[in-house]
Motif scaffolding. Structure first.
Motif, PDB file in Angstrom:
ATOM      1  N   PHE A 171      72.877  89.080  96.018  1.00 42.02           N
ATOM      2  CA  PHE A 171      73.432  90.004  97.001  1.00 42.02           C
ATOM      3  C   PHE A 171      73.818  91.353  96.390  1.00 42.02           C
ATOM      4  N   LEU A 172      73.594  91.532  95.092  1.00 43.90           N
ATOM      5  CA  LEU A 172      73.926  92.801  94.441  1.00 43.90           C
ATOM      6  C   LEU A 172      72.734  93.755  94.465  1.00 43.90           C
ATOM      7  N   PRO A 173      72.985  95.081  94.501  1.00 48.43           N
ATOM      8  CA  PRO A 173      71.877  96.044  94.556  1.00 48.43           C
ATOM      9  C   PRO A 173      70.993  96.011  93.311  1.00 48.43           C
ATOM     10  N   GLU A 174      71.530  95.516  92.176  1.00 47.22           N
ATOM     11  CA  GLU A 174      70.748  95.467  90.941  1.00 47.22           C
ATOM     12  C   GLU A 174      69.774  94.294  90.900  1.00 47.22           C
ATOM     13  N   TYR A 175      69.838  93.427  91.906  1.00 51.37           N
ATOM     14  CA  TYR A 175      69.008  92.221  91.921  1.00 51.37           C
ATOM     15  C   TYR A 175      67.520  92.574  91.886  1.00 51.37           C
ATOM     16  N   LYS A 176      66.806  91.912  90.963  1.00 52.08           N
ATOM     17  CA  LYS A 176      65.370  92.152  90.827  1.00 52.08           C
ATOM     18  C   LYS A 176      64.581  90.853  90.846  1.00 52.08           C
ATOM     19  N   GLY A 177      65.133  89.848  91.481  1.00 52.28           N
ATOM     20  CA  GLY A 177      64.441  88.564  91.543  1.00 52.28           C
ATOM     21  C   GLY A 177      64.622  87.776  90.260  1.00 52.28           C
ATOM     22  N   LEU A 178      63.710  86.853  90.022  1.00 52.36           N
ATOM     23  CA  LEU A 178      63.767  86.028  88.814  1.00 52.36           C
ATOM     24  C   LEU A 178      63.187  86.842  87.659  1.00 52.36           C
ATOM     25  N   ASP A 179      64.072  87.464  86.906  1.00 50.72           N
ATOM     26  CA  ASP A 179      63.642  88.470  85.925  1.00 50.72           C
ATOM     27  C   ASP A 179      63.934  88.102  84.469  1.00 50.72           C
ATOM     28  N   THR A 180      64.466  86.899  84.229  1.00 50.80           N
ATOM     29  CA  THR A 180      64.899  86.549  82.883  1.00 50.80           C
ATOM     30  C   THR A 180      64.389  85.166  82.488  1.00 50.80           C
ATOM     31  N   PRO A 181      63.766  85.031  81.322  1.00 53.23           N
ATOM     32  CA  PRO A 181      63.317  83.699  80.880  1.00 53.23           C
ATOM     33  C   PRO A 181      64.503  82.744  80.741  1.00 53.23           C
ATOM     34  N   THR A 182      64.324  81.531  81.220  1.00 52.28           N
ATOM     35  CA  THR A 182      65.379  80.527  81.154  1.00 52.28           C
ATOM     36  C   THR A 182      65.336  79.791  79.817  1.00 52.28           C
ATOM     37  N   GLU A 183      66.500  79.658  79.201  1.00 51.87           N
ATOM     38  CA  GLU A 183      66.630  78.848  77.991  1.00 51.87           C
ATOM     39  C   GLU A 183      67.958  78.103  78.044  1.00 51.87           C
ATOM     40  N   TRP A 184      67.886  76.797  78.237  1.00 53.67           N
ATOM     41  CA  TRP A 184      69.091  75.996  78.115  1.00 53.67           C
ATOM     42  C   TRP A 184      69.495  75.992  76.644  1.00 53.67           C
ATOM     43  N   LYS A 185      70.785  76.010  76.387  1.00 52.79           N
ATOM     44  CA  LYS A 185      71.249  76.124  75.007  1.00 52.79           C
ATOM     45  C   LYS A 185      72.162  74.965  74.639  1.00 52.79           C
ATOM     46  N   SER A 186      72.073  74.549  73.389  1.00 50.74           N
ATOM     47  CA  SER A 186      72.901  73.457  72.901  1.00 50.74           C
ATOM     48  C   SER A 186      72.911  73.457  71.381  1.00 50.74           C
ATOM     49  N   ASP A 187      73.967  72.913  70.793  1.00 54.53           N
ATOM     50  CA  ASP A 187      73.993  72.706  69.354  1.00 54.53           C
ATOM     51  C   ASP A 187      73.125  71.520  68.957  1.00 54.53           C
ATOM     52  N   SER A 188      72.785  70.684  69.946  1.00 55.94           N
ATOM     53  CA  SER A 188      71.918  69.532  69.695  1.00 55.94           C
ATOM     54  C   SER A 188      70.464  69.957  69.852  1.00 55.94           C
ATOM     55  N   ALA A 189      69.620  69.550  68.914  1.00 60.64           N
ATOM     56  CA  ALA A 189      68.200  69.872  69.009  1.00 60.64           C
ATOM     57  C   ALA A 189      67.561  69.159  70.190  1.00 60.64           C
ATOM     58  N   SER A 190      68.054  67.965  70.480  1.00 59.63           N
ATOM     59  CA  SER A 190      67.563  67.204  71.622  1.00 59.63           C
ATOM     60  C   SER A 190      68.682  66.296  72.118  1.00 59.63           C
ATOM     61  N   LEU A 191      68.546  65.871  73.352  1.00 57.40           N
ATOM     62  CA  LEU A 191      69.580  65.022  73.948  1.00 57.40           C
ATOM     63  C   LEU A 191      68.963  64.189  75.056  1.00 57.40           C
ATOM     64  N   ASN A 192      69.248  62.891  75.032  1.00 57.19           N
ATOM     65  CA  ASN A 192      68.924  61.999  76.133  1.00 57.19           C
ATOM     66  C   ASN A 192      70.185  61.212  76.437  1.00 57.19           C
ATOM     67  N   ALA A 193      70.704  61.354  77.640  1.00 51.11           N
ATOM     68  CA  ALA A 193      71.963  60.696  77.978  1.00 51.11           C
ATOM     69  C   ALA A 193      71.913  60.175  79.402  1.00 51.11           C
ATOM     70  N   ASP A 194      72.582  59.058  79.623  1.00 49.14           N
ATOM     71  CA  ASP A 194      72.730  58.479  80.950  1.00 49.14           C
ATOM     72  C   ASP A 194      74.210  58.317  81.243  1.00 49.14           C
ATOM     73  N   GLY A 195      74.614  58.636  82.461  1.00 51.31           N
ATOM     74  CA  GLY A 195      76.017  58.484  82.822  1.00 51.31           C
ATOM     75  C   GLY A 195      76.244  58.784  84.285  1.00 51.31           C
ATOM     76  N   ARG A 196      77.431  58.462  84.744  1.00 47.82           N
ATOM     77  CA  ARG A 196      77.819  58.706  86.124  1.00 47.82           C
ATOM     78  C   ARG A 196      78.064  60.203  86.292  1.00 47.82           C
ATOM     79  N   CYS A 197      77.385  60.837  87.240  1.00 45.21           N
ATOM     80  CA  CYS A 197      77.440  62.289  87.436  1.00 45.21           C
ATOM     81  C   CYS A 197      78.678  62.690  88.232  1.00 45.21           C
ATOM     82  N   ILE A 198      79.384  63.702  87.746  1.00 44.71           N
ATOM     83  CA  ILE A 198      80.513  64.247  88.501  1.00 44.71           C
ATOM     84  C   ILE A 198      80.730  65.700  88.081  1.00 44.71           C
ATOM     85  N   GLY A 199      81.215  66.517  89.007  1.00 44.00           N
ATOM     86  CA  GLY A 199      81.476  67.916  88.687  1.00 44.00           C
ATOM     87  C   GLY A 199      81.542  68.770  89.935  1.00 44.00           C
ATOM     88  N   GLY A 200      81.210  70.054  89.765  1.00 41.69           N
ATOM     89  CA  GLY A 200      81.257  71.017  90.850  1.00 41.69           C
ATOM     90  C   GLY A 200      81.620  72.380  90.321  1.00 41.69           C
TER      91      GLY A 200
END
Length: 327
Positions: A171-200
């Motif tokens: 909703f901002l005037p500077e919006y240019k659509g999807l303009d940035t490469p996505t990179e999830w970041k973590s200190d872990s090189a890889s992660l596989n986890a299972d658990g009960r999801c909660i948040g917001g």
């Protein structure tokens, strides 16, 4: 965990405005409703959905209107009309016993977090986070929007991290659509986890800590054998505010049994002291693996999350995915 029935062709979605009314954006809201109806669903709005006000009615009106949708046997699922700032004040006027007695899928994003979170952690009813009734107003629906519609039908597609994301709010005037490469970041090189999801939305969750709507400790202990995976949508908390909030949650016992934490991109980042969000996370979580800048929350695009469901989280080399199992 109670999983309500998913929607079918001919099902009815009840829409109320426990946060803001949508009167100042009726054209886009009606486009979104049209997309919901195109799935073969009917719409039932409560009285104050279309008012032009940051509150969708008085606190009492909003609580009663939301309750009425759960009480109405013709309504199969409930979606909040919009986000906002003042949902917190209507919580005492919701008849939680009615919501407990008539479990239905409740969906919302941002301010509706407090209803979703309470329903799941206090009453053991799964809820859906990631969209409001007015969220489907884009000129062309993305794969993430289509996934959200699929989720309402029970088609819980695996969600993969995006290739590109928007660097600023749409909703901002500077919006240019999807303009940035996505990179999830973590200190872990890889992660596989299972658990009960909660948040917001963490801007909202912080207000629940220690109130009568906070039954988090009982929830995490009940599901300790499953483990917990938290996700946080940071709308505008500064790095310092985020750090203090995460510490408060830890002190309140929220992170017992936590296997992983996922933090989305911050829509409006800021810092008062020069602290970075990376610093905040490192200081708050020395013993729990964390994913940062994930496709969660207010930034575009974002995942649909199921509070209470079992989540499988995958991460490797800047990319990730989540999938859900209802058990």
């Amino acid at each position: 965990m109670i999983y309500p029935s998913f929607l079918k062709k001919g099902s009815t979605i009840g829409i109320s405005a426990p946060s803001a009314g949508v009167g100042d954006k009726l054209e886009s809201f009606e486009l979104s409703e049209k997309r919901l109806k195109a799935q073969g669903w009917h719409i039932l709005e409560t009285e104050h959905v279309r008012i032009s006000d940051p509150r969708g009615g008085s606190a009492e009106e909003r609580g009663k209107e939301l309750t009425s949708l759960f009480e109405n046997d013709a309504v199969d699922a409930v979606i909040a009309a919009s986000g906002g700032d003042f949902l917190f004040e209507c919580l005492p006027f919701i008849d939680w016993n009615v919501l407990k007695k008539h479990p239905k899928w409740m969906a919302g994003a941002s301010d509706p977090t407090s209803i979703l979170y309470t329903l799941t952690t206090k009453y053991d009813i799964a809820t859906i986070y990631g969209f409001n009734a007015g969220s489907f107003d884009a000129e062309k629906l993305s794969v993430y929007d289509r996934n959200a519609l699929k989720f309402l039908k029970g088609d819980l597609a695996k969600q993969n991290s995006s290739r590109m994301h928007a660097s600023v709010a749409g909703f901002l005037p500077e919006y240019k659509g999807l303009d940035t490469p996505t990179e999830w970041k973590s200190d872990s090189a890889s992660l596989n986890a299972d658990g009960r999801c909660i948040g917001g939305c963490i801007d909202v969750l912080k207000d629940l800590i220690g109130t009568r709507y906070d039954d988090t400790k009982a929830f995490v202990r009940k599901y300790k054998d499953d483990g917990i995976i938290w996700y946080f949508d940071d709308f505008s908390l500064s790095a310092e505010f985020l750090y203090r909030t995460l510490l408060q949650m830890r002190y309140a016992g929220w992170f017992e049994g936590t296997k992983a934490v996922i933090l989305g991109r911050v829509l409006f980042p800021s810092s008062e002291t020069g602290m970075s969000y990376e610093d905040a996370v490192h200081l708050a979580f020395t013993d729990i693996p964390v994913i940062r800048e994930a496709d969660i929350g207010h930034t575009e695009p974002s995942f649909t999350m199921i509070n209470g469901a079992m989540m499988h989280l995958e991460y490797r080399n800047g990319k990730g995915a989540v999938s859900f199992t209802l058990k």
